[in-house]
Design a protein around this motif. Structure first.
Motif, PDB file in Angstrom:
ATOM      1  N   ALA A 141       1.223  -1.382  -0.009  1.00 29.15           N
ATOM      2  CA  ALA A 141       0.251   0.738   0.046  1.00 29.15           C
ATOM      3  C   ALA A 141       0.990   0.779   0.112  1.00 29.15           C
ATOM      4  O   ALA A 141       0.240   2.625  -0.773  1.00 29.15           O
ATOM      5  N   ALA A 142       2.110   1.146   0.826  1.00 31.11           N
ATOM      6  CA  ALA A 142       2.728   2.622   1.134  1.00 31.11           C
ATOM      7  C   ALA A 142       3.599   3.028  -0.946  1.00 31.11           C
ATOM      8  O   ALA A 142       3.659   4.043  -1.135  1.00 31.11           O
ATOM      9  N   GLU A 143       4.009   1.836  -1.358  1.00 31.78           N
ATOM     10  CA  GLU A 143       3.849   1.763  -3.114  1.00 31.78           C
ATOM     11  C   GLU A 143       3.442   2.587  -3.744  1.00 31.78           C
ATOM     12  O   GLU A 143       3.552   3.324  -4.501  1.00 31.78           O
ATOM     13  N   VAL A 144       1.928   2.081  -3.254  1.00 30.97           N
ATOM     14  CA  VAL A 144       0.428   2.685  -4.453  1.00 30.97           C
ATOM     15  C   VAL A 144       0.889   4.178  -3.672  1.00 30.97           C
ATOM     16  O   VAL A 144       0.421   4.993  -4.762  1.00 30.97           O
ATOM     17  N   LEU A 145       1.123   4.305  -2.057  1.00 29.66           N
ATOM     18  CA  LEU A 145       0.590   5.405  -2.037  1.00 29.66           C
ATOM     19  C   LEU A 145       2.013   6.522  -2.633  1.00 29.66           C
ATOM     20  O   LEU A 145       1.802   7.707  -3.201  1.00 29.66           O
ATOM     21  N   ASP A 146       3.042   5.924  -3.176  1.00 28.86           N
ATOM     22  CA  ASP A 146       4.085   7.035  -3.380  1.00 28.86           C
ATOM     23  C   ASP A 146       3.953   7.158  -5.050  1.00 28.86           C
ATOM     24  O   ASP A 146       4.086   7.963  -5.535  1.00 28.86           O
ATOM     25  N   ASP A 147       3.612   6.074  -5.252  1.00 29.57           N
ATOM     26  CA  ASP A 147       3.682   5.450  -7.374  1.00 29.57           C
ATOM     27  C   ASP A 147       2.101   7.374  -7.193  1.00 29.57           C
ATOM     28  O   ASP A 147       2.815   8.226  -8.188  1.00 29.57           O
ATOM     29  N   ILE A 148       1.420   7.194  -6.458  1.00 33.20           N
ATOM     30  CA  ILE A 148       0.079   8.150  -6.596  1.00 33.20           C
ATOM     31  C   ILE A 148       1.116   9.965  -6.404  1.00 33.20           C
ATOM     32  O   ILE A 148       0.463  10.698  -7.130  1.00 33.20           O
ATOM     33  N   SER A 149       1.990   9.652  -5.337  1.00 34.55           N
ATOM     34  CA  SER A 149       2.553  11.045  -5.072  1.00 34.55           C
ATOM     35  C   SER A 149       3.411  11.992  -6.135  1.00 34.55           C
ATOM     36  O   SER A 149       3.021  12.324  -6.410  1.00 34.55           O
ATOM     37  N   SER A 150       4.125  10.315  -6.521  1.00 36.35           N
ATOM     38  CA  SER A 150       5.356  10.392  -7.925  1.00 36.35           C
ATOM     39  C   SER A 150       4.111  11.140  -9.057  1.00 36.35           C
ATOM     40  O   SER A 150       3.732  12.272 -10.190  1.00 36.35           O
ATOM     41  N   LEU A 151       2.752  10.986 -10.004  1.00 37.81           N
ATOM     42  CA  LEU A 151       1.589  10.719 -10.592  1.00 37.81           C
ATOM     43  C   LEU A 151       1.603  12.286 -10.127  1.00 37.81           C
ATOM     44  O   LEU A 151       1.359  12.870 -11.471  1.00 37.81           O
ATOM     45  N   LEU A 152       1.086  12.705  -9.129  1.00 34.54           N
ATOM     46  CA  LEU A 152       0.313  14.259  -8.908  1.00 34.54           C
ATOM     47  C   LEU A 152       1.182  15.401  -9.136  1.00 34.54           C
ATOM     48  O   LEU A 152       1.257  16.174  -9.478  1.00 34.54           O
ATOM     49  N   ARG A 153       3.050  14.750  -8.824  1.00 33.86           N
ATOM     50  CA  ARG A 153       3.842  15.572  -8.562  1.00 33.86           C
ATOM     51  C   ARG A 153       4.092  16.108 -10.639  1.00 33.86           C
ATOM     52  O   ARG A 153       4.480  16.863 -10.422  1.00 33.86           O
ATOM     53  N   LEU A 154       3.164  15.069 -11.116  1.00 34.19           N
ATOM     54  CA  LEU A 154       3.460  15.086 -12.578  1.00 34.19           C
ATOM     55  C   LEU A 154       2.857  16.525 -13.569  1.00 34.19           C
ATOM     56  O   LEU A 154       3.156  16.434 -14.604  1.00 34.19           O
ATOM     57  N   ILE A 155       1.301  15.806 -13.379  1.00 35.79           N
ATOM     58  CA  ILE A 155       0.955  17.034 -13.322  1.00 35.79           C
ATOM     59  C   ILE A 155       1.065  17.966 -12.807  1.00 35.79           C
ATOM     60  O   ILE A 155       0.434  19.023 -13.605  1.00 35.79           O
ATOM     61  N   TYR A 156       0.632  18.509 -11.336  1.00 38.92           N
ATOM     62  CA  TYR A 156       1.130  19.546 -10.924  1.00 38.92           C
ATOM     63  C   TYR A 156       2.418  20.002 -12.328  1.00 38.92           C
ATOM     64  O   TYR A 156       2.057  21.465 -12.232  1.00 38.92           O
ATOM     65  N   LYS A 157       3.348  20.028 -12.053  1.00 36.71           N
ATOM     66  CA  LYS A 157       4.319  20.216 -13.188  1.00 36.71           C
ATOM     67  C   LYS A 157       4.029  20.572 -14.975  1.00 36.71           C
ATOM     68  O   LYS A 157       5.152  21.031 -15.132  1.00 36.71           O
ATOM     69  N   GLY A 158       2.674  19.959 -14.658  1.00 34.78           N
ATOM     70  CA  GLY A 158       2.837  19.944 -16.226  1.00 34.78           C
ATOM     71  C   GLY A 158       3.871  18.532 -17.535  1.00 34.78           C
ATOM     72  O   GLY A 158       4.158  19.420 -18.647  1.00 34.78           O
ATOM     73  N   GLU A 159       4.350  18.107 -16.404  1.00 33.44           N
ATOM     74  CA  GLU A 159       5.787  17.690 -17.113  1.00 33.44           C
ATOM     75  C   GLU A 159       4.434  16.389 -18.450  1.00 33.44           C
ATOM     76  O   GLU A 159       5.786  15.289 -18.825  1.00 33.44           O
ATOM     77  N   ILE A 160       3.448  15.794 -18.254  1.00 38.01           N
ATOM     78  CA  ILE A 160       2.819  14.950 -19.301  1.00 38.01           C
ATOM     79  C   ILE A 160       1.271  15.691 -19.636  1.00 38.01           C
ATOM     80  O   ILE A 160       1.125  16.466 -19.371  1.00 38.01           O
ATOM     81  N   ARG A 161       1.344  14.846 -20.929  1.00 42.00           N
ATOM     82  CA  ARG A 161      -0.255  15.626 -21.807  1.00 42.00           C
ATOM     83  C   ARG A 161      -1.429  15.152 -20.841  1.00 42.00           C
ATOM     84  O   ARG A 161      -1.246  14.105 -20.580  1.00 42.00           O
TER      85      ARG A 161
END
Length: 204
Positions: A141-161
């Motif tokens: 579960a901690a790994e999934v939360l870490d993945d979610i955090s990484s995804l949100l960071r990429l979206i926030y920075k506009g680094e993915i379409r």
């Protein structure tokens, strides 16, 4: 084994009697093939079977009214000997003998790792494989939360379409839902133990 165990003076190994009384929902029984601890019989929690159910290791086993084991894939027993016995003192003592210990709570071959404090007035003995399983599920579960955090960071920075974000968000939601269900199931199991202690159940 109705209400007694037959023994002889030549051996300390009990002979389990074959005449069985009728078992019913709510009966506390002994099942030597699983443990020397008592179990409570219930109705099928899924409401799909008419047999008696016994909770064991995160799942359910099924028995008929005479105490014979019934496989999940079968409608009737294929056993020739009953698996359940009444929870009497004589039966408990006999089963403890079969397990090679004289106490229901302690085995001579058991290794106990005590991490409690001297001031602790209530402790719970937990099987090591359960601790390992719990730790593995928390780590997943901690790994999934870490993945979610990484995804949100990429979206926030506009680094993915935007289209990529939607696809990744959908996959992440599926993973989050799955691990949420796993953790809630784990909480239910731990709450069963907490209900036996002075602590309140978590989430209630």
């Amino acid at each position: 084994m109705d209400n007694s165990i037959r023994t002889t003076s030549k051996t300390t190994t009990p002979t389990l009697a074959t005449n069985q009384a009728i078992f019913a929902i709510g009966d506390v029984v002994l099942c030597p093939s699983l443990s020397n601890q008592p179990f409570e019989l219930t109705a099928d929690p899924y409401g799909k079977r008419d047999e008696l159910a016994l909770a064991y290791d995160g799942g359910y086993l099924y028995y008929d009214a005479q105490g014979f084991f019934i496989k999940v894939s079968d409608d009737e027993t294929g056993d020739r000997q009953p698996s359940l016995f009444h929870n009497t003192s004589a039966n408990q003592q006999a089963i403890n003998t079969l397990y090679g210990n004289t106490s229901i709570t302690q085995s001579s071959q058991r290794t106990v790792i005590d991490t409690t404090d001297i001031n602790d007035d209530e402790v719970v003995l937990l099987q090591s494989f359960k601790l390992s399983n719990n730790t593995s599920e928390v780590h997943g579960a901690a790994e999934v939360l870490d993945d979610i955090s990484s995804l949100l960071r990429l979206i926030y920075k506009g680094e993915i379409r935007q289209e990529e974000a939607k696809s990744l968000a959908r996959l992440t939601q599926t993973a989050a839902d799955t691990w949420s269900e796993i953790l809630y199931t784990q909480v239910e199991k731990m709450n069963e133990i907490l209900a036996l202690t002075n602590f309140n159940k978590v989430g209630e």
